[in-house]
Design an enzyme around this catalytic site. Structure first.
Site, PDB file in Angstrom:
ATOM      1  N   THR A 223       0.831  -1.203   0.000  1.00 49.63           N
ATOM      2  CA  THR A 223       0.000   0.000   0.000  1.00 49.63           C
ATOM      3  C   THR A 223       0.866   1.254   0.000  1.00 49.63           C
ATOM      4  O   THR A 223       1.990   1.245   0.528  1.00 49.63           O
ATOM      5  CB  THR A 223      -0.959   0.013   1.217  1.00 49.63           C
ATOM      6  OG1 THR A 223      -1.233   1.360   1.578  1.00 49.63           O
ATOM      7  CG2 THR A 223      -0.392  -0.673   2.424  1.00 49.63           C
ATOM      8  N   SER A 267      -0.173   2.579  10.684  1.00 49.67           N
ATOM      9  CA  SER A 267      -1.034   1.745  11.542  1.00 49.67           C
ATOM     10  C   SER A 267      -0.353   0.379  11.623  1.00 49.67           C
ATOM     11  O   SER A 267       0.578   0.105  10.855  1.00 49.67           O
ATOM     12  CB  SER A 267      -2.429   1.567  10.926  1.00 49.67           C
ATOM     13  OG  SER A 267      -2.343   0.693   9.807  1.00 49.67           O
ATOM     14  N   TYR A 269      -1.596  -2.334  10.637  1.00 46.80           N
ATOM     15  CA  TYR A 269      -1.839  -2.948   9.314  1.00 46.80           C
ATOM     16  C   TYR A 269      -0.728  -2.541   8.339  1.00 46.80           C
ATOM     17  O   TYR A 269      -0.144  -3.375   7.656  1.00 46.80           O
ATOM     18  CB  TYR A 269      -3.216  -2.510   8.792  1.00 46.80           C
ATOM     19  CG  TYR A 269      -3.333  -2.493   7.287  1.00 46.80           C
ATOM     20  CD1 TYR A 269      -3.374  -3.689   6.558  1.00 46.80           C
ATOM     21  CD2 TYR A 269      -3.399  -1.288   6.570  1.00 46.80           C
ATOM     22  CE1 TYR A 269      -3.480  -3.672   5.169  1.00 46.80           C
ATOM     23  CE2 TYR A 269      -3.505  -1.273   5.199  1.00 46.80           C
ATOM     24  CZ  TYR A 269      -3.541  -2.461   4.493  1.00 46.80           C
ATOM     25  OH  TYR A 269      -3.636  -2.453   3.123  1.00 46.80           O
ATOM     26  N   HIS A 270      -0.444  -1.227   8.303  1.00 45.40           N
ATOM     27  CA  HIS A 270       0.585  -0.770   7.365  1.00 45.40           C
ATOM     28  C   HIS A 270       1.950  -1.355   7.723  1.00 45.40           C
ATOM     29  O   HIS A 270       2.759  -1.641   6.848  1.00 45.40           O
ATOM     30  CB  HIS A 270       0.629   0.756   7.339  1.00 45.40           C
ATOM     31  CG  HIS A 270      -0.583   1.372   6.698  1.00 45.40           C
ATOM     32  ND1 HIS A 270      -1.662   1.809   7.421  1.00 45.40           N
ATOM     33  CD2 HIS A 270      -0.896   1.592   5.399  1.00 45.40           C
ATOM     34  CE1 HIS A 270      -2.581   2.289   6.592  1.00 45.40           C
ATOM     35  NE2 HIS A 270      -2.149   2.155   5.365  1.00 45.40           N
ATOM     36  N   LYS A 273       2.420  -4.597   6.104  1.00 40.77           N
ATOM     37  CA  LYS A 273       2.763  -4.487   4.679  1.00 40.77           C
ATOM     38  C   LYS A 273       4.252  -4.184   4.496  1.00 40.77           C
ATOM     39  O   LYS A 273       4.886  -4.647   3.561  1.00 40.77           O
ATOM     40  CB  LYS A 273       1.918  -3.397   4.021  1.00 40.77           C
ATOM     41  CG  LYS A 273       0.426  -3.706   3.971  1.00 40.77           C
ATOM     42  CD  LYS A 273       0.128  -4.827   2.992  1.00 40.77           C
ATOM     43  CE  LYS A 273      -1.346  -4.979   2.717  1.00 40.77           C
ATOM     44  NZ  LYS A 273      -1.674  -6.046   1.787  1.00 40.77           N
TER      45      LYS A 273
HETATM   46  N1  LIG Z   1      -8.941  -1.873  -1.759  1.00 37.82           N
HETATM   47  C1  LIG Z   1      -8.012  -0.952  -1.615  1.00 37.82           C
HETATM   48  O1  LIG Z   1      -8.277   0.255  -1.743  1.00 37.82           O
HETATM   49  C2  LIG Z   1      -6.596  -1.355  -1.301  1.00 37.82           C
HETATM   50  C3  LIG Z   1      -5.630  -0.337  -1.157  1.00 37.82           C
HETATM   51  C4  LIG Z   1      -4.323  -0.706  -0.844  1.00 37.82           C
HETATM   52  C5  LIG Z   1      -3.992  -2.041  -0.712  1.00 37.82           C
HETATM   53  N2  LIG Z   1      -4.951  -2.991  -0.848  1.00 37.82           N
HETATM   54  C6  LIG Z   1      -4.554  -4.392  -0.658  1.00 37.82           C
HETATM   55  O2  LIG Z   1      -5.107  -5.195  -1.680  1.00 37.82           O
HETATM   56  C7  LIG Z   1      -5.452  -6.483  -1.161  1.00 37.82           C
HETATM   57  C8  LIG Z   1      -6.895  -6.804  -1.496  1.00 37.82           C
HETATM   58  O3  LIG Z   1      -7.729  -5.778  -1.011  1.00 37.82           O
HETATM   59  P1  LIG Z   1      -9.297  -5.869  -1.046  1.00 37.82           P
HETATM   60  O4  LIG Z   1      -9.797  -4.483  -0.920  1.00 37.82           O
HETATM   61  O5  LIG Z   1      -9.712  -6.710  -2.204  1.00 37.82           O
HETATM   62  O6  LIG Z   1      -9.568  -6.631   0.325  1.00 37.82           O
HETATM   63  P2  LIG Z   1     -10.590  -7.841   0.632  1.00 37.82           P
HETATM   64  O7  LIG Z   1     -10.610  -8.033   2.095  1.00 37.82           O
HETATM   65  O8  LIG Z   1     -11.893  -7.569  -0.038  1.00 37.82           O
HETATM   66  O9  LIG Z   1      -9.900  -9.071  -0.090  1.00 37.82           O
HETATM   67  C9  LIG Z   1      -8.967  -9.918   0.540  1.00 37.82           C
HETATM   68  C10 LIG Z   1      -9.485 -11.337   0.444  1.00 37.82           C
HETATM   69  O10 LIG Z   1      -8.500 -12.201   0.984  1.00 37.82           O
HETATM   70  C11 LIG Z   1      -9.132 -13.130   1.838  1.00 37.82           C
HETATM   71  N3  LIG Z   1      -8.151 -13.543   2.853  1.00 37.82           N
HETATM   72  C12 LIG Z   1      -7.568 -12.785   3.812  1.00 37.82           C
HETATM   73  N4  LIG Z   1      -6.728 -13.522   4.543  1.00 37.82           N
HETATM   74  C13 LIG Z   1      -6.774 -14.784   4.042  1.00 37.82           C
HETATM   75  C14 LIG Z   1      -6.130 -15.999   4.383  1.00 37.82           C
HETATM   76  N5  LIG Z   1      -5.287 -16.085   5.411  1.00 37.82           N
HETATM   77  N6  LIG Z   1      -6.397 -17.095   3.637  1.00 37.82           N
HETATM   78  C15 LIG Z   1      -7.262 -17.027   2.582  1.00 37.82           C
HETATM   79  N7  LIG Z   1      -7.916 -15.917   2.234  1.00 37.82           N
HETATM   80  C16 LIG Z   1      -7.665 -14.789   2.954  1.00 37.82           C
HETATM   81  C17 LIG Z   1     -10.345 -12.425   2.422  1.00 37.82           C
HETATM   82  O11 LIG Z   1     -11.350 -13.317   2.833  1.00 37.82           O
HETATM   83  C18 LIG Z   1     -10.781 -11.548   1.245  1.00 37.82           C
HETATM   84  O12 LIG Z   1     -11.742 -12.179   0.446  1.00 37.82           O
HETATM   85  C19 LIG Z   1      -5.144  -6.434   0.324  1.00 37.82           C
HETATM   86  O13 LIG Z   1      -3.890  -7.015   0.564  1.00 37.82           O
HETATM   87  C20 LIG Z   1      -5.110  -4.963   0.633  1.00 37.82           C
HETATM   88  O14 LIG Z   1      -4.276  -4.674   1.726  1.00 37.82           O
HETATM   89  C21 LIG Z   1      -6.241  -2.680  -1.133  1.00 37.82           C
END
Ligand SMILES: NC(=O)c1ccc[n+]([C@@H]2O[C@H](COP(=O)([O-])OP(=O)(O)OC[C@H]3O[C@@H](n4cnc5c(N)ncnc54)[C@H](O)[C@@H]3O)[C@@H](O)[C@H]2O)c1
Length: 519
Positions: A223, A267, A269-270, A273
């Site tokens: 991120t 955070s 979370y960050h 990452k």
């Molecule tokens: N959406 C955004 O704006 C954004 C911005 C920056 C980074 N990201 C990163 O992109 C990625 C996806 O984001 P998103 O918005 O689709 O989130 P999301 O939570 O909708 O998707 C993540 C998926 O991974 C699954 N998951 C999590 N841990 C798991 C595990 N241990 N085993 C199996 N499945 C698991 C969850 O059930 C979920 O369906 C994340 O890593 C997030 O940090 C997203």
């Protein structure tokens, strides 16, 4: 003259190339020029897809190889095998449909953690989403896509190993992490869970890739929040300082070129990452894995052509304080008549990108596999905006839909700079042919259009109480005080604070023109 951005990549980049011979991986550094076999001879490969070629030097380029077919995203490997970890999520499901429609062989893993965490907040996806079984059936029915899904927790290495052996992915897109800063700040249990799930999941995956699919590309989601927002205004380069960066100290000068830039996460979370970043970087060094580490800006929106094909194909959309990202949440607030919530000054600048553009970025990265050992950071944003600009834009577009939208400043539950410069360098995606196509206003219009449908408004009403932030970085759990309420025309974007500066050379190597196709 090349026709496609990836014409000149060679077997070095191709996941079908299996390195043969007694190659000493450890001695090679990060440059393929020093990559020789231990006997001193040339490195040879075999092609998994073209065994008739026997052993050969890895010099065929993509424009000469019949397996790399021309498309509007550059050349794509025919029926490329992709594994999406986190396929049930906001991005994972969207990407699965996009890649399936492009002819990829799509497999996916999820443990439905996201569905559980949103329930824990007392919320739900306001855009209704089907069960995975129904999603897969709908993908087949409406788009003729087959998805090979397995319910697996990424932390379960035995099960994941079996699936990797079955699928033999050529690219792994790793979305399967907890994506929420506030969730990681709830209490010790949540912070520990987030770091365990994210950091150990990725670390285990790296070992499995080493042992089972070392030729596959790992596209790992980080991120932009890993960098924080340096108050010096120093540009956020793509992970590493450029060759001409120098450190001056005490009358002496050093080159910083090639060193990782400082990270300043905001955070727990960050922090997870940032830890991932180091683990992936090291694995590329030690084992010659290859990875794009995507510093992802905030994604907003609801639209891709595939998602819009039928309501059963929609991706999830959350608006609660833990999982709703800012633009998505603002549109929900506008529809519900809750003044849009700026934390503190509202001068915070962030990198953003529309869902559709973010998906195109992923295809572009998949079309340009890194070389063995290559670890490349990609800043994936298409615009930098102040939060008050986002609020004003949502309010203005909301007015077109008949909503009278107000904006409120509230106490900031986070610990972050509220007034800061932000300068971002994003060159790696344009070099791979990416051009943003979706403006902020356009996607916000699409969001109002979808979210103001009656059945979704009813769902929004049900989760209304989960929207206002009550998770404080201090540990408090309380409503923030309102500092002021404004109409959109009282918000002056140019007053106070800084302007975001984005270096994104859009006329670089881009060749295929969407405009030509759209004529
Ligand atoms: N959406 C955004 O704006 C954004 C911005 C920056 C980074 N990201 C990163 O992109 C990625 C996806 O984001 P998103 O918005 O689709 O989130 P999301 O939570 O909708 O998707 C993540 C998926 O991974 C699954 N998951 C999590 N841990 C798991 C595990 N241990 N085993 C199996 N499945 C698991 C969850 O059930 C979920 O369906 C994340 O890593 C997030 O940090 C997203």
């Amino acid at each position: 003259m090349n026709t496609y951005h990836n014409d000149r990549l060679t077997c070095w980049n191709c996941p079908s190339a299996i390195l043969r011979g007694n190659v000493d991986f450890r001695a090679c550094g990060q440059s393929m020029r020093r990559f020789t076999s231990m006997e001193g001879g040339d490195v040879v490969i075999e092609c998994e897809r073209r065994p008739e070629l026997g052993h050969f030097e890895p010099t065929i380029n993509f424009s000469e190889c019949p397996q790399w077919k021309p498309t509007k995203y550059g050349r794509l490997l025919d029926n490329m095998r992709v594994l999406i970890l986190g396929i049930d999520g906001y991005l994972g499901w969207t990407l699965a449909l996009k890649l399936g429609a492009l002819g990829f062989e799509v497999s996916g893993v999820d443990n439905f953690l996201r569905r559980r965490m949103v329930r824990e907040k007392g919320s739900m996806s306001v855009v209704p989403i089907a069960s995975m079984e129904e999603r897969i059936k709908a993908a087949k029915k409406y788009l003729d896509i087959d998805i090979n899904f397995r319910k697996i927790d990424v932390l379960n290495r035995d099960k994941l190993a079996d699936f990797l052996k079955e699928v033999k992915p050529e690219v792994i897109v790793h979305y399967a992490e907890v994506p929420s800063a506030p969730y990681s700040m709830v209490d010790a249990d949540h912070a520990i869970f987030v770091q365990k799930n994210n950091v150990l999941g990725t670390l285990g995956l790296l070992f499995l890739m080493r042992d089972i699919v070392p030729e596959a590309t790992l596209i790992k989601l980080g991120t932009m929040g890993e960098y924080g927002a340096p108050l010096t205004g120093r540009p956020l380069f793509e992970g590493f300082f450029p060759a001409d960066a120098v450190l001056l100290w005490n009358g002496r000068e050093w080159s910083l070129g090639g060193e990782m830039t400082p990270r300043d996460p905001v955070s727990f979370y960050h922090v997870s990452k940032v830890q991932d970043t180091f683990n992936v970087y090291e694995a590329c060094k030690y084992w010659w894995l290859r990875s794009y580490d995507v510093m992802q800006g905030v994604i907003y929106g609801v639209h891709t052509d595939e998602l819009a094909t039928d309501d059963k194909l929609r991706t999830r959309f959350d608006v609660d304080e833990w999982f709703g990202t800012v633009v998505n949440r603002f549109v929900a607030q506008a529809i519900l008549g809750i003044p849009l919530t700026l934390y503190g000054e509202g001068e915070q600048i962030r990198g953003f990108i529309a869902l559709e553009d973010a998906m195109e970025c992923m295809v572009r990265l998949i079309s340009s596999p890194p070389e063995p050992g290559q670890y490349t950071v990609v800043n994936q944003v298409s615009g930098l905006y102040k939060l008050k600009t986002i609020a004003k834009t949502v309010a203005e577009v909301g007015a077109e839909f008949g909503f009278d939208v107000k904006i409120q400043r509230i106490e900031n539950p986070r610990v972050e700079s509220e007034v800061h410069p932000l300068e971002v360098v994003a060159e790696n995606l344009p070099e791979r042919g990416f051009r943003p196509r979706v403006s902020l206003e356009r996607e916000i219009r699409r969001m109002f259009d979808l979210l103001s449908r009656k059945h979704i408004v009813r769902r929004l009403e049900k989760v209304k109480d989960t929207i206002i932030p009550r998770t404080w970085w201090s540990g408090d759990k309380r409503d923030p005080k309102v500092l002021g309420v404004y109409s959109p025309d009282e918000v002056r974007e140019e007053e106070g604070g800084f302007r975001g500066i984005l270096h994104m050379p859009l006329d670089s190597v881009f060749v295929y023109r969407w405009e030509d196709e759209e004529k």
